[in-house]
Motif scaffolding. Structure first.
Motif, PDB file in Angstrom:
ATOM      1  N   GLY A 158      48.462  53.796  38.549  1.00 25.04           N
ATOM      2  CA  GLY A 158      47.835  54.110  39.823  1.00 25.04           C
ATOM      3  C   GLY A 158      46.358  53.805  39.870  1.00 25.04           C
ATOM      4  O   GLY A 158      45.620  54.366  40.682  1.00 25.04           O
ATOM      5  N   VAL A 159      45.915  52.903  38.998  1.00 26.74           N
ATOM      6  CA  VAL A 159      44.505  52.534  38.935  1.00 26.74           C
ATOM      7  C   VAL A 159      44.201  51.487  40.010  1.00 26.74           C
ATOM      8  O   VAL A 159      44.982  50.553  40.202  1.00 26.74           O
ATOM      9  CB  VAL A 159      44.176  51.969  37.531  1.00 26.74           C
ATOM     10  N   PRO A 160      43.085  51.611  40.736  1.00 25.48           N
ATOM     11  CA  PRO A 160      42.737  50.584  41.723  1.00 25.48           C
ATOM     12  C   PRO A 160      42.630  49.202  41.076  1.00 25.48           C
ATOM     13  O   PRO A 160      42.116  49.058  39.960  1.00 25.48           O
ATOM     14  CB  PRO A 160      41.375  51.045  42.253  1.00 25.48           C
ATOM     15  N   VAL A 161      43.131  48.208  41.789  1.00 27.17           N
ATOM     16  CA  VAL A 161      43.133  46.833  41.289  1.00 27.17           C
ATOM     17  C   VAL A 161      42.309  45.955  42.228  1.00 27.17           C
ATOM     18  O   VAL A 161      42.476  46.006  43.449  1.00 27.17           O
ATOM     19  CB  VAL A 161      44.571  46.282  41.186  1.00 27.17           C
ATOM     20  N   VAL A 162      41.433  45.151  41.628  1.00 32.02           N
ATOM     21  CA  VAL A 162      40.671  44.145  42.367  1.00 32.02           C
ATOM     22  C   VAL A 162      40.946  42.794  41.720  1.00 32.02           C
ATOM     23  O   VAL A 162      40.847  42.652  40.500  1.00 32.02           O
ATOM     24  CB  VAL A 162      39.159  44.432  42.329  1.00 32.02           C
ATOM     25  N   VAL A 163      41.310  41.806  42.527  1.00 32.01           N
ATOM     26  CA  VAL A 163      41.555  40.453  42.028  1.00 32.01           C
ATOM     27  C   VAL A 163      40.633  39.500  42.774  1.00 32.01           C
ATOM     28  O   VAL A 163      40.491  39.587  44.002  1.00 32.01           O
ATOM     29  CB  VAL A 163      43.022  40.027  42.228  1.00 32.01           C
ATOM     30  N   THR A 164      39.996  38.608  42.039  1.00 31.33           N
ATOM     31  CA  THR A 164      39.077  37.662  42.671  1.00 31.33           C
ATOM     32  C   THR A 164      39.647  36.253  42.654  1.00 31.33           C
ATOM     33  O   THR A 164      40.432  35.889  41.783  1.00 31.33           O
ATOM     34  CB  THR A 164      37.701  37.651  41.980  1.00 31.33           C
ATOM     35  N   ARG A 165      39.210  35.477  43.633  1.00 28.12           N
ATOM     36  CA  ARG A 165      39.522  34.050  43.640  1.00 28.12           C
ATOM     37  C   ARG A 165      38.333  33.293  44.200  1.00 28.12           C
ATOM     38  O   ARG A 165      37.521  33.834  44.972  1.00 28.12           O
ATOM     39  CB  ARG A 165      40.775  33.744  44.448  1.00 28.12           C
ATOM     40  N   VAL A 166      38.232  32.040  43.817  1.00 26.33           N
ATOM     41  CA  VAL A 166      37.148  31.180  44.279  1.00 26.33           C
ATOM     42  C   VAL A 166      37.669  30.300  45.413  1.00 26.33           C
ATOM     43  O   VAL A 166      38.725  29.685  45.288  1.00 26.33           O
ATOM     44  CB  VAL A 166      36.607  30.308  43.131  1.00 26.33           C
ATOM     45  N   ASP A 167      36.925  30.260  46.508  1.00 28.80           N
ATOM     46  CA  ASP A 167      37.276  29.414  47.656  1.00 28.80           C
ATOM     47  C   ASP A 167      35.984  28.815  48.196  1.00 28.80           C
ATOM     48  O   ASP A 167      35.137  29.518  48.745  1.00 28.80           O
ATOM     49  CB  ASP A 167      37.982  30.237  48.730  1.00 28.80           C
ATOM     50  N   ILE A 168      35.829  27.505  47.999  1.00 27.75           N
ATOM     51  CA  ILE A 168      34.594  26.806  48.340  1.00 27.75           C
ATOM     52  C   ILE A 168      34.876  25.767  49.424  1.00 27.75           C
ATOM     53  O   ILE A 168      35.907  25.098  49.398  1.00 27.75           O
ATOM     54  CB  ILE A 168      34.002  26.122  47.077  1.00 27.75           C
ATOM     55  N   ARG A 169      33.968  25.639  50.359  1.00 29.37           N
ATOM     56  CA  ARG A 169      34.113  24.609  51.387  1.00 29.37           C
ATOM     57  C   ARG A 169      34.211  23.227  50.739  1.00 29.37           C
ATOM     58  O   ARG A 169      33.591  22.980  49.690  1.00 29.37           O
ATOM     59  CB  ARG A 169      32.915  24.637  52.332  1.00 29.37           C
ATOM     60  N   PRO A 170      34.941  22.309  51.362  1.00 30.74           N
ATOM     61  CA  PRO A 170      35.101  20.975  50.766  1.00 30.74           C
ATOM     62  C   PRO A 170      33.796  20.261  50.443  1.00 30.74           C
ATOM     63  O   PRO A 170      33.727  19.492  49.471  1.00 30.74           O
ATOM     64  CB  PRO A 170      35.901  20.217  51.836  1.00 30.74           C
TER      65      PRO A 170
ATOM     66  N   PRO B 101      47.050  39.537  44.038  1.00 26.92           N
ATOM     67  CA  PRO B 101      46.973  40.931  44.495  1.00 26.92           C
ATOM     68  C   PRO B 101      48.158  41.270  45.392  1.00 26.92           C
ATOM     69  O   PRO B 101      48.627  40.436  46.175  1.00 26.92           O
ATOM     70  CB  PRO B 101      45.661  40.973  45.276  1.00 26.92           C
ATOM     71  N   LEU B 102      48.624  42.502  45.292  1.00 24.57           N
ATOM     72  CA  LEU B 102      49.686  42.991  46.148  1.00 24.57           C
ATOM     73  C   LEU B 102      49.085  43.584  47.423  1.00 24.57           C
ATOM     74  O   LEU B 102      47.883  43.890  47.466  1.00 24.57           O
ATOM     75  CB  LEU B 102      50.501  44.057  45.410  1.00 24.57           C
ATOM     76  N   PRO B 103      49.902  43.751  48.467  1.00 22.49           N
ATOM     77  CA  PRO B 103      49.393  44.413  49.670  1.00 22.49           C
ATOM     78  C   PRO B 103      48.770  45.769  49.323  1.00 22.49           C
ATOM     79  O   PRO B 103      49.330  46.544  48.549  1.00 22.49           O
ATOM     80  CB  PRO B 103      50.652  44.581  50.528  1.00 22.49           C
ATOM     81  N   GLY B 104      47.601  46.009  49.857  1.00 22.40           N
ATOM     82  CA  GLY B 104      46.887  47.249  49.580  1.00 22.40           C
ATOM     83  C   GLY B 104      45.888  47.132  48.446  1.00 22.40           C
ATOM     84  O   GLY B 104      45.037  48.011  48.280  1.00 22.40           O
TER      85      GLY B 104
END
Length: 220
Positions: A68-80, A113-116
Protein backbone atom coordinates in the motif's frame (compact mmCIF):
# COMPACT_ATOMS: atom_id res chain seq x y z
CA UNK A 1 50.67 -8.47 0.00
CA UNK A 2 47.88 -6.72 -1.92
CA UNK A 3 45.66 -4.04 -0.50
CA UNK A 4 41.95 -3.51 -0.96
CA UNK A 5 41.54 -0.18 -2.78
CA UNK A 6 37.81 -0.10 -2.09
CA UNK A 7 38.44 -0.69 1.62
CA UNK A 8 40.98 2.14 1.67
CA UNK A 9 38.54 4.36 -0.20
CA UNK A 10 35.82 3.58 2.31
CA UNK A 11 38.11 4.38 5.23
CA UNK A 12 39.21 7.64 3.61
CA UNK A 13 35.62 8.82 3.10
CA UNK A 14 34.58 7.85 6.60
CA UNK A 15 37.60 9.62 8.10
CA UNK A 16 36.67 12.75 6.15
CA UNK A 17 33.18 12.71 7.66
CA UNK A 18 31.15 11.24 4.80
CA UNK A 19 28.71 8.35 4.94
CA UNK A 20 26.62 8.94 8.08
CA UNK A 21 23.59 6.67 7.94
CA UNK A 22 20.10 8.13 7.59
CA UNK A 23 17.23 6.42 9.36
CA UNK A 24 14.16 5.94 7.18
CA UNK A 25 10.95 7.61 8.24
CA UNK A 26 7.45 6.26 8.75
CA UNK A 27 5.86 7.13 5.41
CA UNK A 28 7.73 5.71 2.40
CA UNK A 29 6.94 5.93 -1.29
CA UNK A 30 8.48 4.21 -4.30
CA UNK A 31 9.98 6.36 -7.04
CA UNK A 32 10.54 4.33 -10.21
CA UNK A 33 12.60 6.36 -12.65
CA UNK A 34 12.34 6.04 -16.43
CA UNK A 35 11.80 2.28 -16.93
CA UNK A 36 11.90 2.86 -20.68
CA UNK A 37 12.34 0.50 -23.61
CA UNK A 38 15.28 2.62 -24.75
CA UNK A 39 17.46 0.85 -22.19
CA UNK A 40 16.22 -2.69 -22.90
CA UNK A 41 15.86 -2.76 -26.70
CA UNK A 42 19.11 -3.54 -28.56
CA UNK A 43 17.78 -1.56 -31.51
CA UNK A 44 18.23 1.66 -29.51
CA UNK A 45 21.60 3.36 -29.05
CA UNK A 46 20.80 3.72 -25.33
CA UNK A 47 20.49 -0.05 -24.82
CA UNK A 48 22.29 -0.79 -21.56
CA UNK A 49 21.93 -4.52 -20.89
CA UNK A 50 19.95 -3.91 -17.71
CA UNK A 51 17.70 -6.95 -17.79
CA UNK A 52 18.57 -8.01 -14.22
CA UNK A 53 17.82 -4.61 -12.65
CA UNK A 54 14.58 -4.48 -14.64
CA UNK A 55 13.53 -7.84 -13.18
CA UNK A 56 14.32 -6.49 -9.70
CA UNK A 57 12.23 -3.39 -10.43
CA UNK A 58 9.21 -5.58 -11.10
CA UNK A 59 9.68 -7.38 -7.78
CA UNK A 60 10.08 -4.08 -5.90
CA UNK A 61 7.07 -2.52 -7.61
CA UNK A 62 4.88 -5.52 -6.75
CA UNK A 63 6.03 -5.34 -3.12
CA UNK A 64 5.31 -1.61 -2.87
CA UNK A 65 1.82 -2.11 -4.25
CA UNK A 66 1.16 -5.03 -1.92
CA UNK A 67 2.25 -2.88 1.02
CA UNK A 68 0.00 0.00 0.00
CA UNK A 69 2.97 2.31 -0.49
CA UNK A 70 2.44 5.29 -2.85
CA UNK A 71 4.02 4.69 -6.25
CA UNK A 72 5.45 7.32 -8.59
CA UNK A 73 6.69 6.36 -12.07
CA UNK A 74 8.51 8.77 -14.35
CA UNK A 75 8.92 8.89 -18.10
CA UNK A 76 10.72 11.21 -20.48
CA UNK A 77 8.72 12.91 -23.24
CA UNK A 78 10.53 15.52 -25.33
CA UNK A 79 9.26 17.55 -28.26
CA UNK A 80 10.64 16.36 -31.61
CA UNK A 81 12.76 19.51 -31.95
CA UNK A 82 14.09 19.17 -28.40
CA UNK A 83 13.04 22.73 -27.54
CA UNK A 84 11.63 21.77 -24.13
CA UNK A 85 14.82 19.97 -23.09
CA UNK A 86 17.19 22.85 -23.80
CA UNK A 87 20.92 22.35 -23.34
CA UNK A 88 20.38 18.76 -22.18
CA UNK A 89 19.04 17.82 -25.63
CA UNK A 90 21.94 19.58 -27.32
CA UNK A 91 24.46 17.80 -25.10
CA UNK A 92 22.96 14.31 -25.53
CA UNK A 93 21.63 13.74 -29.07
CA UNK A 94 20.66 10.20 -28.03
CA UNK A 95 17.67 11.79 -26.29
CA UNK A 96 15.87 11.62 -29.63
CA UNK A 97 14.89 8.15 -28.35
CA UNK A 98 12.57 9.95 -25.92
CA UNK A 99 10.85 12.30 -28.35
CA UNK A 100 7.06 12.17 -28.49
CA UNK A 101 5.85 9.06 -30.29
CA UNK A 102 9.14 7.18 -30.17
CA UNK A 103 8.61 3.48 -29.39
CA UNK A 104 11.74 3.55 -27.24
CA UNK A 105 10.12 6.04 -24.86
CA UNK A 106 7.40 3.54 -23.95
CA UNK A 107 7.43 1.76 -20.60
CA UNK A 108 9.07 -1.64 -20.27
CA UNK A 109 6.38 -4.28 -19.93
CA UNK A 110 5.08 -4.52 -16.37
CA UNK A 111 6.61 -1.24 -15.20
CA UNK A 112 3.92 1.28 -16.13
CA UNK A 113 1.87 3.15 -13.52
CA UNK A 114 -1.56 1.78 -12.71
CA UNK A 115 -4.69 3.94 -12.49
CA UNK A 116 -4.45 6.02 -9.33
CA UNK A 117 -0.64 5.97 -9.27
CA UNK A 118 1.25 9.18 -9.95
CA UNK A 119 3.02 9.58 -13.28
CA UNK A 120 5.67 12.26 -13.73
CA UNK A 121 6.47 13.36 -17.28
CA UNK A 122 9.85 15.05 -17.44
CA UNK A 123 12.42 16.45 -19.87
CA UNK A 124 15.47 16.60 -17.61
CA UNK A 125 17.39 14.09 -15.45
CA UNK A 126 15.83 14.81 -12.06
CA UNK A 127 12.29 13.62 -11.39
CA UNK A 128 11.86 16.80 -9.33
CA UNK A 129 13.05 19.45 -11.78
CA UNK A 130 10.05 21.47 -12.97
CA UNK A 131 7.56 18.71 -12.19
CA UNK A 132 5.84 19.47 -8.89
CA UNK A 133 6.81 16.04 -7.55
CA UNK A 134 8.04 17.39 -4.20
CA UNK A 135 4.70 19.07 -3.53
CA UNK A 136 2.85 15.88 -4.43
CA UNK A 137 4.94 13.80 -2.02
CA UNK A 138 4.79 16.35 0.78
CA UNK A 139 1.03 16.42 0.35
CA UNK A 140 0.94 12.67 0.96
CA UNK A 141 3.11 13.04 4.06
CA UNK A 142 5.94 11.04 2.49
CA UNK A 143 9.29 11.29 4.27
CA UNK A 144 11.25 8.44 2.66
CA UNK A 145 11.77 7.44 -0.97
CA UNK A 146 12.77 4.02 -2.20
CA UNK A 147 14.37 4.78 -5.56
CA UNK A 148 14.75 2.39 -8.49
CA UNK A 149 15.13 2.82 -12.23
CA UNK A 150 17.52 3.98 -14.92
CA UNK A 151 20.20 5.00 -15.17
CA UNK A 152 22.34 5.05 -12.02
CA UNK A 153 24.74 7.77 -13.11
CA UNK A 154 22.08 9.94 -14.74
CA UNK A 155 18.45 10.27 -13.75
CA UNK A 156 18.72 8.08 -10.63
CA UNK A 157 21.60 10.10 -9.24
CA UNK A 158 20.01 13.45 -10.12
CA UNK A 159 16.68 12.43 -8.57
CA UNK A 160 18.37 11.10 -5.44
CA UNK A 161 20.23 14.37 -4.94
CA UNK A 162 17.04 16.38 -5.37
CA UNK A 163 15.11 14.03 -3.08
CA UNK A 164 17.63 14.74 -0.32
CA UNK A 165 17.51 18.47 -1.01
CA UNK A 166 13.71 18.42 -0.72
CA UNK A 167 13.91 16.75 2.69
CA UNK A 168 13.16 13.11 1.80
CA UNK A 169 15.39 10.27 2.98
CA UNK A 170 16.50 8.63 -0.29
CA UNK A 171 17.05 4.86 -0.31
CA UNK A 172 18.46 3.68 -3.63
CA UNK A 173 17.77 -0.01 -4.19
CA UNK A 174 21.08 -1.21 -5.60
CA UNK A 175 19.74 -4.30 -7.36
CA UNK A 176 16.95 -2.30 -9.01
CA UNK A 177 19.04 0.41 -10.68
CA UNK A 178 21.40 -0.03 -13.60
CA UNK A 179 23.76 1.62 -16.03
CA UNK A 180 25.52 0.81 -19.28
CA UNK A 181 28.90 0.49 -17.53
CA UNK A 182 29.33 -1.60 -14.36
CA UNK A 183 32.20 0.49 -12.96
CA UNK A 184 30.32 3.75 -13.41
CA UNK A 185 27.29 2.11 -11.78
CA UNK A 186 29.34 1.06 -8.74
CA UNK A 187 31.12 4.41 -8.45
CA UNK A 188 27.84 6.30 -8.43
CA UNK A 189 26.30 4.01 -5.82
CA UNK A 190 29.38 4.58 -3.66
CA UNK A 191 29.07 8.35 -4.02
CA UNK A 192 25.31 8.30 -3.38
CA UNK A 193 25.82 6.25 -0.21
CA UNK A 194 28.41 8.66 1.15
CA UNK A 195 26.92 12.02 0.17
CA UNK A 196 23.19 11.81 -0.58
CA UNK A 197 21.29 8.91 0.93
CA UNK A 198 21.25 5.21 1.64
CA UNK A 199 21.96 2.30 -0.69
CA UNK A 200 20.10 -0.88 0.23
CA UNK A 201 19.84 -4.31 -1.30
CA UNK A 202 16.60 -5.49 -2.83
CA UNK A 203 16.21 -8.02 0.00
CA UNK A 204 16.54 -5.35 2.70
CA UNK A 205 14.10 -3.09 0.87
CA UNK A 206 11.52 -5.86 0.53
CA UNK A 207 11.85 -6.63 4.25
CA UNK A 208 11.25 -3.01 5.10
CA UNK A 209 8.22 -2.70 2.84
CA UNK A 210 6.70 -5.90 4.18
CA UNK A 211 7.33 -5.01 7.83
CA UNK A 212 6.14 -1.42 7.68
CA UNK A 213 8.42 -0.72 10.69
CA UNK A 214 10.99 1.96 11.40
CA UNK A 215 13.90 -0.34 12.21
CA UNK A 216 16.57 -0.68 9.52
CA UNK A 217 16.60 -4.30 8.25
CA UNK A 218 19.69 -6.41 8.54
CA UNK A 219 21.87 -6.41 5.46
CA UNK A 220 20.93 -2.93 4.30
Amino acid sequence: MTTDPRGAQQQDYEAAGYGHHLAPGRRPALLLIDPARAYTDPACSLYAGVEEPVAAMRVLLDAARAAGVPVVVTRVDIRPDGSDAGVFFRKVPALTAFTTGSPFAAYVEGLHPLPGEHEVVKQFPSAFFGTGLADHLHGLGVDTLFIAGLSTSGCVRASTLDAMQHGFVPIVVADAVGDRDAEIHRANLFDIAHKMGEVWSLEASLQRLAAGATAVPAGS
